[in-house]
Design an enzyme around this catalytic site. Structure first.
Site, mmCIF file in Angstrom:
data_model
loop_
_atom_site.group_PDB
_atom_site.id
_atom_site.type_symbol
_atom_site.label_atom_id
_atom_site.label_comp_id
_atom_site.label_asym_id
_atom_site.label_seq_id
_atom_site.Cartn_x
_atom_site.Cartn_y
_atom_site.Cartn_z
ATOM 1 N N ASP A 164 -6.267 -20.961 -19.121
ATOM 2 C CA ASP A 164 -5.176 -20.162 -19.684
ATOM 3 C C ASP A 164 -5.643 -19.439 -20.950
ATOM 4 O O ASP A 164 -4.883 -18.675 -21.554
ATOM 5 C CB ASP A 164 -3.904 -20.991 -19.911
ATOM 6 N N SER A 165 -6.919 -19.614 -21.309
ATOM 7 C CA SER A 165 -7.556 -18.727 -22.286
ATOM 8 C C SER A 165 -7.424 -17.282 -21.808
ATOM 9 O O SER A 165 -7.566 -16.347 -22.601
ATOM 10 C CB SER A 165 -9.038 -19.093 -22.469
ATOM 11 N N ASP A 167 -5.778 -23.506 -14.571
ATOM 12 C CA ASP A 167 -4.972 -24.163 -15.603
ATOM 13 C C ASP A 167 -3.492 -24.030 -15.284
ATOM 14 O O ASP A 167 -3.016 -22.912 -14.996
ATOM 15 C CB ASP A 167 -5.200 -23.467 -16.956
ATOM 16 N N LYS A 224 -5.704 -27.882 -13.590
ATOM 17 C CA LYS A 224 -6.025 -28.593 -14.839
ATOM 18 C C LYS A 224 -4.785 -28.630 -15.711
ATOM 19 O O LYS A 224 -4.027 -27.653 -15.739
ATOM 20 C CB LYS A 224 -7.173 -27.888 -15.572
ATOM 21 N N GLU A 238 -3.283 -30.222 -19.681
ATOM 22 C CA GLU A 238 -3.643 -30.784 -20.983
ATOM 23 C C GLU A 238 -2.827 -32.045 -21.254
ATOM 24 O O GLU A 238 -1.626 -32.072 -20.991
ATOM 25 C CB GLU A 238 -3.385 -29.746 -22.094
ATOM 26 N N GLU A 262 -12.607 -31.371 -25.338
ATOM 27 C CA GLU A 262 -12.790 -30.183 -26.165
ATOM 28 C C GLU A 262 -12.814 -30.537 -27.641
ATOM 29 O O GLU A 262 -11.882 -31.175 -28.162
ATOM 30 C CB GLU A 262 -11.670 -29.148 -25.876
HETATM 31 O O1 KIV Z 1 -8.407 -22.245 -21.124
HETATM 32 C C1 KIV Z 1 -9.623 -22.488 -21.110
HETATM 33 O O2 KIV Z 1 -10.474 -21.582 -20.989
HETATM 34 C C2 KIV Z 1 -10.050 -23.876 -21.223
HETATM 35 C C3 KIV Z 1 -11.491 -24.147 -21.505
HETATM 36 C C4 KIV Z 1 -11.846 -23.740 -22.877
HETATM 37 C C5 KIV Z 1 -11.838 -25.569 -21.261
HETATM 38 O O3 KIV Z 1 -9.246 -24.738 -21.131
#
Ligand code: KIV
Length: 265
Positions: free
Chosen positions: A51-52, A90, A120, A122, A189
């Site tokens: 989600d970056s 994510d 994924k 968190e 992280e």
């Molecule tokens: O959102 C993302 O790119 C991530 C990575 C930095 C692990 O969660």
């Protein structure tokens, strides 16, 4: 979708085997089909549609505004671009924290509409029941602990986690809880390297480090950081090239050629 039968796709079992064989796996974020194809051909084992996305592609100032629809849209593109890599999406903020049922419903949407391999999310101990619920229903879940960017408003920064004895003890409990709940991999992280090392030694599943030192089973970086496209890189994410400069030079030379009548020739 991998249609080339000579290509052996990466699976959750490949990741487990790699940990057992002490073989480091390469994870890289990707957000579209072209970059997915490039990263896959360059040897990335796992493509993470993080989600970056919100910060590096969509211009948001955090990951919090990212929607499920945006994640599905970009993940489907990455799946179309990959040949061999395992693709993880994510689950964005607010789409899984309410209840295991909410998480299951949204994970099913992601898997069905993007055709990716895993989701994924968190969170540690407090997300273990949700991870178990998804895992028992056949969903591959990657857990993410340490610096969890979706909680930035609560913590107030993207700083290192696990520095105090209490935080350290909690992260050890988090890692154990998500592994026991059935996570297939664990992103660590921005935590102290010796803590990541201890977690990796005890975890039954591969750990994936970003700012977590050399002992993790795999490493992940954000595409824009690795290639020198970010405004600033986190200290633990060095750029391996200066793509921003390469791209800017090409655009500027082409612009000059157009203005000077040299293009088209
Ligand atoms: O959102 C993302 O790119 C991530 C990575 C930095 C692990 O969660």
């Amino acid at each position: 979708m991998t249609t080339d039968t000579t290509v052996k796709p990466v699976t959750a079992a490949t990741l487990a085997r790699a940990k057992r064989d002490d073989h480091k796996m390469i994870w890289l974020t990707a957000y579209d089909a072209a970059s997915a194809r490039l990263a896959d051909e360059a040897g990335a084992d796992v493509l993470l549609v993080g989600d970056s996305l919100g910060m590096v592609c969509l211009g948001y100032d955090s990951t919090i505004p990212v929607t499920l629809e945006e994640m599905i849209h970009h993940t489907a593109a990455v799946v179309r671009g990959r040949r061999r890599a395992w693709v993880v999406c994510d689950l964005p903020f607010g789409t899984y924290q309410l209840s295991p049922e909410q998480a299951f419903g949204n994970a099913v949407r992601v898997l069905q509409q993007s055709a990716c391999d895993a989701v994924k999310l968190e969170g540690g101990e407090h997300m273990a029941a949700t991870i178990r619920f998804l895992s028992e229903r056949g969903i591959a879940v990657v857990a993410h602990i340490g610096l969890t960017p979706q909680s930035v408003k609560k913590f107030g920064s993207y700083g290192r986690r696990g520095k105090s004895a209490d935080e350290r003890a909690q992260l050890l409990k988090d890692a154990q809880a998500v592994c026991e709940a059935g996570a297939v991999a664990l992103v660590l992280e921005n935590i102290p390297h010796d803590l990541a090392s201890e977690i990796t030694a005890n975890a039954g599943v591969p750990t994936v480090g970003i700012g977590a030192g050399p002992d993790c089973d795999a490493q992940v970086l954000v595409w824009h950081d690795l290639l020198g496209l970010s405004d600033t890189n986190p200290p633990f994410a060095p750029a391996y090239t200066n793509a921003r400069q390469v791209f800017a030079d090409a655009i500027s030379r082409w612009g000059d050629d157009v203005r000077q009548g040299r293009f088209p020739g």
